[in-house]
Design a protein around this motif. Structure first.
Motif, short mmCIF file in Angstrom:
data_model
loop_
_atom_site.label_atom_id
_atom_site.label_comp_id
_atom_site.label_asym_id
_atom_site.label_seq_id
_atom_site.Cartn_x
_atom_site.Cartn_y
_atom_site.Cartn_z
N VAL A 149 0.85 -1.19 0.00
CA VAL A 149 0.00 0.00 0.00
C VAL A 149 0.89 1.24 0.00
CG1 VAL A 149 -1.78 1.27 1.24
CG2 VAL A 149 -1.79 -1.23 1.26
N TRP A 150 0.74 2.08 -1.02
CA TRP A 150 1.58 3.28 -1.16
C TRP A 150 0.84 4.52 -0.67
CZ3 TRP A 150 6.59 2.83 -2.75
CH2 TRP A 150 6.94 1.63 -3.36
N ARG A 151 1.58 5.39 0.02
CA ARG A 151 1.08 6.71 0.41
C ARG A 151 2.04 7.77 -0.11
NH1 ARG A 151 0.53 7.11 6.60
NH2 ARG A 151 0.11 9.27 6.02
N GLU A 152 1.48 8.86 -0.60
CA GLU A 152 2.29 9.91 -1.20
C GLU A 152 3.01 10.73 -0.13
OE1 GLU A 152 3.63 11.83 -4.76
OE2 GLU A 152 2.41 10.04 -4.45
N LEU A 153 4.30 10.97 -0.36
CA LEU A 153 5.12 11.78 0.53
C LEU A 153 5.53 13.04 -0.21
CD1 LEU A 153 6.76 11.99 3.23
CD2 LEU A 153 8.62 10.80 2.04
N GLY A 154 5.22 14.19 0.35
CA GLY A 154 5.52 15.44 -0.34
C GLY A 154 5.82 16.57 0.61
N ALA A 155 5.81 17.78 0.08
CA ALA A 155 6.16 18.97 0.86
C ALA A 155 5.09 19.32 1.89
CB ALA A 155 6.41 20.15 -0.07
N ARG A 156 3.86 18.93 1.63
CA ARG A 156 2.78 19.24 2.57
C ARG A 156 2.80 18.25 3.73
NH1 ARG A 156 -2.39 17.52 3.41
NH2 ARG A 156 -2.24 16.05 1.65
N PRO A 157 2.84 18.72 4.97
CA PRO A 157 2.86 17.82 6.12
C PRO A 157 1.57 16.98 6.19
CG PRO A 157 3.50 20.04 6.79
CD PRO A 157 2.96 20.14 5.39
N VAL A 158 1.74 15.69 6.46
CA VAL A 158 0.61 14.79 6.64
C VAL A 158 0.85 13.97 7.90
CG1 VAL A 158 0.08 14.63 4.18
CG2 VAL A 158 1.69 13.00 5.21
N PRO A 159 -0.22 13.53 8.58
CA PRO A 159 -0.03 12.68 9.77
C PRO A 159 0.71 11.40 9.40
CG PRO A 159 -2.27 13.49 9.64
CD PRO A 159 -1.63 13.82 8.33
N LEU A 160 1.62 11.00 10.26
CA LEU A 160 2.38 9.78 9.99
C LEU A 160 1.45 8.58 9.90
CD1 LEU A 160 5.22 8.73 9.53
CD2 LEU A 160 5.50 8.52 12.00
N SER A 161 0.43 8.56 10.72
CA SER A 161 -0.62 7.55 10.62
C SER A 161 -1.93 8.22 11.01
CB SER A 161 -0.35 6.35 11.53
OG SER A 161 -0.39 6.74 12.89
N GLU A 162 -3.04 7.58 10.74
CA GLU A 162 -4.34 8.18 11.03
C GLU A 162 -4.47 8.49 12.52
OE1 GLU A 162 -9.12 7.21 10.43
OE2 GLU A 162 -7.59 5.81 9.72
N GLY A 163 -4.75 9.77 12.81
CA GLY A 163 -4.92 10.19 14.19
C GLY A 163 -3.64 10.51 14.92
N SER A 164 -2.48 10.34 14.27
CA SER A 164 -1.20 10.60 14.93
C SER A 164 -0.94 12.09 15.05
CB SER A 164 -0.07 9.94 14.15
OG SER A 164 1.20 10.29 14.71
N ASP A 165 -0.31 12.50 16.16
CA ASP A 165 0.11 13.89 16.32
C ASP A 165 1.39 14.19 15.57
OD1 ASP A 165 -1.94 14.83 18.07
OD2 ASP A 165 -1.00 13.72 19.72
N VAL A 166 2.07 13.16 15.10
CA VAL A 166 3.34 13.34 14.39
C VAL A 166 3.06 13.55 12.90
CG1 VAL A 166 5.57 12.34 13.79
CG2 VAL A 166 4.58 11.93 16.06
N GLU A 167 3.52 14.68 12.38
CA GLU A 167 3.38 15.00 10.96
C GLU A 167 4.71 14.82 10.26
OE1 GLU A 167 -0.12 18.37 10.87
OE2 GLU A 167 1.97 19.03 11.04
N ILE A 168 4.64 14.43 8.99
CA ILE A 168 5.86 14.21 8.21
C ILE A 168 5.75 14.94 6.88
CG2 ILE A 168 4.99 12.04 7.19
CD1 ILE A 168 7.91 11.01 7.36
N SER A 169 6.86 15.50 6.44
CA SER A 169 6.93 16.15 5.13
C SER A 169 8.31 15.94 4.55
CB SER A 169 6.61 17.64 5.24
OG SER A 169 7.49 18.29 6.15
N ALA A 170 8.43 16.15 3.23
CA ALA A 170 9.67 15.88 2.52
C ALA A 170 10.29 17.18 2.03
CB ALA A 170 9.41 14.95 1.34
N VAL A 171 11.63 17.23 2.10
CA VAL A 171 12.39 18.38 1.61
C VAL A 171 13.36 17.88 0.54
CG1 VAL A 171 13.95 20.27 2.21
CG2 VAL A 171 12.28 19.44 3.89
N PRO A 172 13.25 18.33 -0.71
CA PRO A 172 14.16 17.86 -1.76
C PRO A 172 15.61 18.22 -1.43
CG PRO A 172 12.29 19.03 -2.70
CD PRO A 172 12.23 19.27 -1.22
#
Length: 304
Positions: A133-156
């Motif tokens: 199962v793939w999830r898109e990783l990009g510049a916009r912060p998204v929760p690491l998992s559903e309901g998680s307080d930890v957000e992740i984003s990518a920097v080129p």
């Protein structure tokens, strides 16, 4: 947010199986110097952890970390998925090692997913075993998992593509477009305010990367080579460290002088076997300490 350092070595690990350089020889003589491939575990919530990069050492890394052990149910695992910084083999081969799972969640940029599926045929290889199962990783912060307080984003941070994808469609130079081949990861805990940046492969110190460090509490950064001429001096390459896609630690273009002024705790990871820092007695450790810098220790825990 809780981070656990699972490995700190560059490609091949330490010791590398076919190498008798001083670093590898020292690691064979002193097993406490051995290093697994660079990886990090991030706790998304009380029940879920994500592994940043899936290395050839992934099974050992999980077994050496109690928080990642399965249980109490026979087939229940806290490992919820994998986040990829790039498509290099040293950071992706471990995905196949997870084939016993019913479902493998992978966060990656579109370019990394395309390389793994179309050039490395990862989808075709794993589909008979597990649901990928793939999830898109990009510049916009998204929760690491559903309901998680930890957000992740990518920097080129680099346009360096893996060798197996050398003929892949799309540009490979500095103007490689909006989807980079290599990214750094910014992890932010909305509850505590803690922020970490993980960049095991850093080809250039861009304005975007500098901005990502502005409010970071902890930075784990590319420490592959001590100086720019190390690969050529060691005899395994005709290219410099920068030419291989890794900013060196020392020197006028090195990362140490950029990290030293930061308020964040700064740690080096992804050390090559030729790097003098693989020897705990090397004087380069003192030089780093004078600048408030250090090498990440495998197994260390970082709470933010």
């Amino acid at each position: 947010m809780l981070l656990r350092v699972l490995g700190t070595a560059a490609g091949g690990g330490l010791p590398q199986w076919n190498c008798a350089c001083p670093g590898c020889t020292g690691a064979r003589a002193h097993p406490d110097r051995r290093r697994r491939h660079a990886s990090l575990a991030v706790r998304a919530d009380d029940d879920h952890w994500y592994l940043i990069n899936a290395t050839p050492d992934i099974a050992d890394q999980i077994e050496s970390t109690a928080a990642l052990h399965p249980g109490p149910a026979a087939r229940r695992t806290p490992v919820a998925g994998v986040v990829l910084t790039d498509a290099e083999l040293d950071h992706t081969l471990g995905i196949a090692r997870l084939r016993e799972a019913d479902r493998i969640e992978v966060l990656a940029t579109g370019r990394v997913r395309t390389a793994l599926c179309e050039q490395a045929h990862l989808d075709a290889v794993l589909t008979p075993y597990a649901d990928l199962v793939w999830r898109e990783l990009g510049a916009r912060p998204v929760p690491l998992s559903e309901g998680s307080d930890v957000e992740i984003s990518a920097v080129p941070v680099s346009a360096k593509r893996p060798r197996y994808a050398a003929a892949a469609p799309g540009p490979a130079g500095p103007d490689a477009g909006p989807e980079p081949w290599v990214v750094a990861l910014r992890l932010h805990d909305r509850r505590t305010g803690g922020t970490a940046v993980y960049a095991p492969a850093l080809a250039a110190w861009s304005d975007a990367f500098q901005d990502a460090l502005a409010d970071a509490d902890c930075v784990l950064v590319d420490g592959t080579f001590w100086d720019d001429d190390e690969p050529r001096r060691s005899g395994f390459s005709t290219r410099t460290a920068t030419g291989m896609g890794h900013l060196p630690i020392d020197g006028p273009a090195g990362t140490a002088r950029r990290l030293a002024p930061l308020a964040a705790r700064c740690l080096y990871t992804h050390l090559n076997n030729t790097n003098p820092l693989v020897d705990p007695g090397a004087p380069q450790h003192e030089r780093l300490a004078e600048q408030g810098l250090a090498v990440a220790a495998e197994g260390m825990e970082i709470a933010l």
